[in-house]
Motif scaffolding. Structure first.
Motif, PDB file in Angstrom:
ATOM      1  N   SER A 128       0.819  -1.212   0.000  1.00  0.00           N
ATOM      2  CA  SER A 128       0.000   0.000   0.000  1.00  0.00           C
ATOM      3  C   SER A 128       0.847   1.254   0.000  1.00  0.00           C
ATOM      4  O   SER A 128       1.954   1.273   0.539  1.00  0.00           O
ATOM      5  CB  SER A 128      -0.922   0.039   1.215  1.00  0.00           C
ATOM      6  N   GLY A 130       0.289   3.623  -2.919  1.00  0.00           N
ATOM      7  CA  GLY A 130       0.201   4.231  -4.246  1.00  0.00           C
ATOM      8  C   GLY A 130       1.571   4.315  -4.893  1.00  0.00           C
ATOM      9  O   GLY A 130       2.528   3.664  -4.463  1.00  0.00           O
ATOM     10  N   LYS A 182      -4.475  -6.692   3.461  1.00  0.00           N
ATOM     11  CA  LYS A 182      -4.491  -5.561   2.518  1.00  0.00           C
ATOM     12  C   LYS A 182      -5.913  -5.232   2.090  1.00  0.00           C
ATOM     13  O   LYS A 182      -6.295  -4.077   1.957  1.00  0.00           O
ATOM     14  CB  LYS A 182      -3.630  -5.870   1.287  1.00  0.00           C
ATOM     15  N   GLU A 189      -9.913   2.046   4.377  1.00  0.00           N
ATOM     16  CA  GLU A 189      -9.619   3.244   3.556  1.00  0.00           C
ATOM     17  C   GLU A 189     -10.930   3.835   3.004  1.00  0.00           C
ATOM     18  O   GLU A 189     -11.168   5.044   3.089  1.00  0.00           O
ATOM     19  CB  GLU A 189      -8.679   2.816   2.418  1.00  0.00           C
ATOM     20  N   GLU A 258     -16.018   6.131  -7.886  1.00  0.00           N
ATOM     21  CA  GLU A 258     -15.784   4.815  -8.492  1.00  0.00           C
ATOM     22  C   GLU A 258     -15.059   3.891  -7.522  1.00  0.00           C
ATOM     23  O   GLU A 258     -14.661   4.307  -6.428  1.00  0.00           O
ATOM     24  CB  GLU A 258     -14.977   5.003  -9.778  1.00  0.00           C
ATOM     25  N   THR A 262     -11.784  -3.644  -4.182  1.00  0.00           N
ATOM     26  CA  THR A 262     -11.285  -4.222  -2.925  1.00  0.00           C
ATOM     27  C   THR A 262     -12.216  -3.937  -1.745  1.00  0.00           C
ATOM     28  O   THR A 262     -12.337  -4.761  -0.849  1.00  0.00           O
ATOM     29  CB  THR A 262      -9.872  -3.703  -2.605  1.00  0.00           C
TER      30      THR A 262
HETATM   31  C1  6PG Z   1      -3.274   1.494  -1.566  1.00  0.00           C
HETATM   32  C2  6PG Z   1      -4.594   1.665  -2.275  1.00  0.00           C
HETATM   33  C3  6PG Z   1      -4.594   1.057  -3.640  1.00  0.00           C
HETATM   34  C4  6PG Z   1      -5.885   1.180  -4.464  1.00  0.00           C
HETATM   35  C5  6PG Z   1      -6.719   2.394  -4.240  1.00  0.00           C
HETATM   36  C6  6PG Z   1      -7.835   2.570  -5.253  1.00  0.00           C
HETATM   37  O1  6PG Z   1      -3.328   0.960  -0.463  1.00  0.00           O
HETATM   38  O2  6PG Z   1      -2.240   1.908  -2.082  1.00  0.00           O
HETATM   39  O3  6PG Z   1      -5.570   1.015  -1.530  1.00  0.00           O
HETATM   40  O4  6PG Z   1      -4.308  -0.300  -3.478  1.00  0.00           O
HETATM   41  O5  6PG Z   1      -5.483   1.193  -5.782  1.00  0.00           O
HETATM   42  O6  6PG Z   1      -7.253   2.356  -2.984  1.00  0.00           O
HETATM   43  O7  6PG Z   1      -8.931   1.783  -4.899  1.00  0.00           O
HETATM   44  P1  6PG Z   1     -10.380   2.074  -5.490  1.00  0.00           P
HETATM   45  O8  6PG Z   1     -10.227   2.332  -6.948  1.00  0.00           O
HETATM   46  O9  6PG Z   1     -11.170   0.848  -5.216  1.00  0.00           O
HETATM   47  O10 6PG Z   1     -10.891   3.289  -4.784  1.00  0.00           O
END
Ligand code: 6PG
Length: 474
Positions: A128, A130, A182, A189, A258, A262
């Motif tokens: 996690s 990004g 995760k 999140e 959107e 997850t």
């Molecule tokens: C992370 C994020 C990542 C995920 C985004 C987008 O921990 O770095 O969780 O894994 O890509 O959260 O998720 P959504 O498109 O479902 O909002």
């Protein structure tokens, strides 16, 4: 010279992970299905460290020291299976494959078992943070066999985020445990983002704050106990002015949230485990509803409140901070409850304190707050709910009157707060001496002879509702 580790899949996450590895002194073999990506990585970032370009999986495998370590960073689902199908036959016993994508933990369990049969060690690792996290230090949640983790540990520690000298990586548990954790991270999140979004909507709808004013409010929250990555970026987004129109950015973005899935998985799994993650579920539903133009069009003419009394500004901002904090405690309590339930159901023995510890840095939900969660579980590993921890109990006790005022004000103003309201409902449910579930049992027994248990005598009972209403043991 052989490479220490390989990465296949060089889209932005894979590329940044490879760069992170190279920047930390590892010789990294890199591969992508399209060779241009590999060349591009070398061209743009080749000077950052030692990269070994590979133009086929065979080349990648041949360039690695043994036991080989291959990180797969491709789309979850079919694309991951396709890579494994080609890669695994090229490997030897004891080699390690790390799936660093957002895989469904059930897939990870299946793959781990399949590869174990061939003697290949499969590590499903949640990553996690990004793009930036992948490059500068993500939070890493590896599952799989502990022998594989021992082998990978020094490498993973060198690239993970660091909180006061402690790298944000730990062996979460066997097979799918890492991807499971995760997944729940992402569910939390979603809940956290929804709560923050509701808070912004309240500041605007009740006090008439402009986005820039709310940005200031979130900045002040960020200086206190709510300090977190998500609060920080919220202020940045709210402060942003649209280039095209000169209007606040949030006012020109289509209000349809959107999701890649997850969060939905988290709720689906919670239903299976009977773990009540109402806050995460509300967040998933809020996204779905926001994007459901048909339902929203159907509801657009429905009447709203005819007027409500505006509360005093400073008091309301303070109330909203309390409500957000209390709701956040509930959301995390629910998420950790799901991890506890999953750990039990799948036999993983996940240490909740270390999960909280590795979420303190690198990941999207990183926050000061997580250190309090870590402390709570460290003090009492068997804690049934975070709400029962003394520190959190006190915080909730201090917050609850504000929290109730916020929910009441939201209702009076007709502002939807599914996250904040459901969190309060969860809190009040856990608190309650008696629940109307007793009546539900009565109803079930009435129409379906589904039976009930009593508070005073052991046994299972049924009342003859259609007859003389006598009770007998079922
Ligand atoms: C992370 C994020 C990542 C995920 C985004 C987008 O921990 O770095 O969780 O894994 O890509 O959260 O998720 P959504 O498109 O479902 O909002």
């Amino acid at each position: 010279d052989k490479a220490h580790i390989g990465v296949t899949g060089l889209a932005v996450m894979g590329r940044n992970l490879a760069r992170n590895l190279a920047r930390n002194g590892h010789r990294v073999a890199v591969h992508n299905r399209h060779r241009e990506r590999t060349d591009e990585l070398l061209e743009l970032f080749g000077s950052e460290g030692e990269f070994v370009p590979s133009y086929s999986l065979r080349e990648l495998v041949d360039s690695l020291e043994r036991p080989r370590r291959v990180v797969v960073m491709v789309k979850a689902g079919g694309p991951t299976d396709a890579v494994l199908e080609e890669l695994v036959p090229l490997l030897d016993e004891q080699d390690i494959v790390v799936d660093a994508g957002n895989a469904n933990f059930e897939d990870t369990r299946r793959r781990e078992a399949e590869l174990a049969e061939r003697g290949v060690r499969f590590v499903g690792a949640g990553v996690s943070g990004g793009e930036e996290g992948a490059l500068h230090g993500p939070s890493i949640m590896p599952g799989g066999a502990s022998s594989a983790y021992r082998d990978l540990e020094p490498t993973l520690r060198s690239i993970a985020a660091d909180v006061e000298g402690t790298p944000c990586v730990t062996h979460v548990g066997p097979d799918g445990a890492g991807h499971f954790v995760k997944m729940v991270h992402n569910g939390i999140e979603y809940a956290d983002m929804q709560l923050i979004a509701e808070t912004y909507d309240l500041l605007r709808g009740v006090l008439g704050h402009t986005p820039a004013q709310s940005a200031e409010t979130f900045r002040s929250f960020d200086r206190g106990r709510l300090n977190s990555y998500l609060i920080g970026i919220t202020a940045e987004v709210l402060d942003h002015t649209d280039e095209r129109t000169g209007r606040p950015f949030v006012d020109v973005v289509l209000d349809q949230a959107e999701q890649k899935g997850t969060g939905r998985w988290t709720v689906q799994n919670a239903l299976e485990l009977a773990s009540p993650v109402s806050g995460i579920a509300e967040a998933v539903f809020a996204r779905s509803l926001s994007g459901n133009t048909e339902l929203r069009a159907a509801g657009s003419g429905l009447p709203g409140p005819r007027g409500a009394r505006t509360p005093e500004r400073e008091q309301f901002v303070a109330d909203v901070e309390q409500a957000l904090y209390a709701s956040k405690i509930v959301a995390y309590a629910q998420g950790f409850d799901q991890i506890r339930a999953g750990s039990h159901a799948y036999g993983w023995e996940i240490d909740l304190a270390s999960v909280a510890a590795i979420w303190r840095g690198g990941c999207i939900i990183r926050a000061k707050f997580l250190d309090r969660i870590r402390a709570a579980y460290e003090q009492n590993p068997g804690l049934a709910s975070l709400l029962a921890d003394e520190d959190f109990r006190q915080a909730l006790s201090g917050a609850q009157e504000s929290w109730r005022r916020v929910v009441a004000t939201a209702a009076e103003f007709g502002l939807p707060t599914p996250g904040i309201s459901s969190a309060l409902a969860y809190y009040d449910t856990l608190r309650a001496e008696r629940l109307p579930a007793a009546l539900v049992q009565g109803q079930r027994d009435y129409f379906g002879a589904h039976t009930y248990r009593r508070t005073d005598v052991d046994g299972v009972f049924h009342t003859e509702w259609a007859g003389d209403r006598s009770e007998h043991e079922a």
